[in-house]
Design a protein around this motif. Structure first.
Motif, mmCIF file in Angstrom:
data_model
loop_
_atom_site.group_PDB
_atom_site.id
_atom_site.type_symbol
_atom_site.label_atom_id
_atom_site.label_comp_id
_atom_site.label_asym_id
_atom_site.label_seq_id
_atom_site.Cartn_x
_atom_site.Cartn_y
_atom_site.Cartn_z
ATOM 1 N N THR A 169 -24.663 5.313 59.561
ATOM 2 C CA THR A 169 -23.623 5.157 58.586
ATOM 3 C C THR A 169 -24.258 4.678 57.153
ATOM 4 N N THR A 170 -25.259 4.031 57.236
ATOM 5 C CA THR A 170 -25.861 3.475 55.752
ATOM 6 C C THR A 170 -26.408 4.823 55.098
ATOM 7 N N LEU A 171 -27.208 5.779 55.907
ATOM 8 C CA LEU A 171 -27.743 6.718 55.144
ATOM 9 C C LEU A 171 -26.711 7.696 54.913
ATOM 10 N N ARG A 172 -25.481 7.950 55.661
ATOM 11 C CA ARG A 172 -24.255 8.805 55.371
ATOM 12 C C ARG A 172 -23.819 8.354 54.135
ATOM 13 N N SER A 173 -23.573 7.192 53.965
ATOM 14 C CA SER A 173 -23.008 6.407 52.649
ATOM 15 C C SER A 173 -23.717 6.947 51.523
ATOM 16 N N ALA A 174 -25.044 6.711 51.357
ATOM 17 C CA ALA A 174 -25.940 7.005 50.493
ATOM 18 C C ALA A 174 -25.849 8.395 50.184
ATOM 19 N N ILE A 175 -25.884 9.224 51.011
ATOM 20 C CA ILE A 175 -25.627 10.815 50.680
ATOM 21 C C ILE A 175 -24.214 10.948 50.009
ATOM 22 N N LEU A 176 -22.957 10.461 50.627
ATOM 23 C CA LEU A 176 -21.752 10.786 49.994
ATOM 24 C C LEU A 176 -22.017 10.053 48.342
ATOM 25 N N ARG A 192 -24.291 9.918 46.381
ATOM 26 C CA ARG A 192 -25.181 10.835 45.814
ATOM 27 C C ARG A 192 -24.349 12.145 45.318
ATOM 28 N N THR A 193 -23.782 12.501 46.371
ATOM 29 C CA THR A 193 -22.699 13.807 46.081
ATOM 30 C C THR A 193 -21.820 13.579 45.140
ATOM 31 N N ALA A 194 -21.158 12.310 44.954
ATOM 32 C CA ALA A 194 -20.119 12.045 44.117
ATOM 33 C C ALA A 194 -20.627 11.746 42.586
ATOM 34 N N ALA A 195 -21.744 11.347 42.554
ATOM 35 C CA ALA A 195 -22.350 11.175 41.300
ATOM 36 C C ALA A 195 -22.647 12.427 40.592
ATOM 37 N N LEU A 196 -23.184 13.596 41.578
ATOM 38 C CA LEU A 196 -23.520 14.840 41.085
ATOM 39 C C LEU A 196 -22.274 15.516 40.607
ATOM 40 N N ARG A 197 -21.108 15.356 41.341
ATOM 41 C CA ARG A 197 -19.813 15.731 40.942
ATOM 42 C C ARG A 197 -19.347 15.345 39.628
ATOM 43 N N ARG A 198 -19.361 14.022 39.677
ATOM 44 C CA ARG A 198 -18.964 13.392 38.343
ATOM 45 C C ARG A 198 -19.821 13.866 37.103
ATOM 46 N N THR A 199 -20.919 14.295 37.267
ATOM 47 C CA THR A 199 -21.941 14.516 36.206
ATOM 48 C C THR A 199 -21.367 16.095 35.512
ATOM 49 N N SER A 200 -21.097 16.742 36.924
ATOM 50 C CA SER A 200 -20.583 18.218 36.350
ATOM 51 C C SER A 200 -19.329 18.462 36.025
#
Length: 336
Positions: A54-61, A63-71
């Motif tokens: 769960t911790t690993l999945r949360s970290a991935i999510l 990171r993905t949200a941060a990339l989307r906000r940047t774009s």
């Protein structure tokens, strides 16, 4: 042990038996605790593994949200305006909200507006002038829109129809005002205005349209316009220049001057339907040429059907000329 305790002649005493029983109980208790520890340790390991995933999945999510906000920040997205019927921010929704708020604060004024609207609807049908009638219609529709919007809850169906009525009445008001505006006339329209229709109440624009709907007729001196006994032409004309001679059975009756008309009696009574022949002869009298503006009965009816002011002006003009001719005939009979 039980047998040894109660067997006669046994060498094991009761104290030793009690100590052995206590040892046996401690052993069983230790086995129970060990079993419980094993049963708890297994789920704990599974729970720990689940937590790690769960911790690993949360970290991935994250990171993905941060990339989307940047774009998204790099390429701003154009916001879509709210639709007319959207639930939030739409025109209709804003109208309903404002109307509800106004209905809570000004109920008495809303009743007065509604009463005024119904009064205007009644009064507008008492108007003779079409422009005034349609202007009252615009005012009544506007008041009914306010009345229905400020009700609690707002009634939108009458609002929609009153908006439609305002659009229709506004179009016809603009059309009537365009026809009644003062313009500079020239040519045949100026001659018709100066000789016949200046005091008829018909605006200059209406005179211009009337000339465009008619036909210009030029007669040379002595030229016949209509012959006695011939099929009726079913045309009415106004004399713009020269004079028209009227004869009956070869006898001269009268000369019709500039600004007068011929054929108006047949037009008013629609004599062409039951009386298909001409009863008099008309021709260009005098030494100068005659110029007339002429209309067919049906074409003139079609022209004035959608123009009440033109119809009223022509009927008044023809009635006035008929009355003058009747008075002239009476004077001739008196002198005879």
């Amino acid at each position: 042990f039980f047998l040894a305790a109660f067997w006669p002649g046994s060498s094991i005493d009761k104290a030793r038996l009690i100590s052995m029983r206590a040892l046996l109980q401690r052993t069983r208790r230790a086995q129970t605790v060990a079993h419980r520890c094993r049963s708890v340790t297994g789920p704990s390991r599974a729970l720990a593994a689940t937590q790690r995933r769960t911790t690993l999945r949360s970290a991935i999510l994250r990171r993905t949200a941060a990339l989307r906000r940047t774009s998204t920040d790099a390429t701003p997205k154009k916001e879509k305006p709210p639709s007319f019927h959207s639930e939030k921010g739409g025109v209709v929704e804003n109208m309903k909200t404002s109307a509800t708020r106004n209905a809570e604060t000004l109920p008495a004024l809303n009743d007065l507006v509604g009463l005024a609207g119904f009064g205007l609807i009644t009064v507008q049908w008492l108007m003779d002038d079409v422009l005034v009638l349609r202007s009252f219609g615009l005012a009544s529709c506007a008041s009914m829109i306010i009345f229905n919007l400020c009700r609690k809850p707002p009634v939108m169906l009458p609002v929609y129809f009153n908006v439609l009525f305002i659009a229709v009445n506004g179009y016809f008001v603009a059309r009537i005002m365009d026809e009644r505006r003062d313009i500079e006339l020239c040519g045949d329209a100026a001659a018709l205005w100066d000789t016949a229709l200046s005091d008829s109440g018909l605006p200059r624009k209406g005179v211009q349209l009337l000339v465009e709907a008619g036909d210009l007729v030029l007669l040379q001196p002595g030229e016949i316009r209509s012959r006695e006994g011939a099929p009726r032409r079913n045309r009415v004309a106004i004399i713009l220049e020269g004079s028209v001679s009227v004869d009956l059975s070869g006898e001269h009756l009268a000369d019709i001057p500039v600004g007068d008309c011929v054929g108006e009696f047949g037009y008013v009574n629609k004599r062409g339907i039951d009386d298909p022949v001409e009863h008099v002869s008309t021709s260009c009298g005098g030494s100068a040429a005659c110029r007339l503006i002429s209309w067919d009965y049906e074409e003139l009816d079609a022209h004035v059907a959608s123009r009440p002011d033109a119809k009223r002006a022509l009927e008044h003009f023809f009635a006035k000329k008929l009355l003058e001719k009747l008075e002239h005939m009476n004077e001739m009979h008196v002198h005879d």
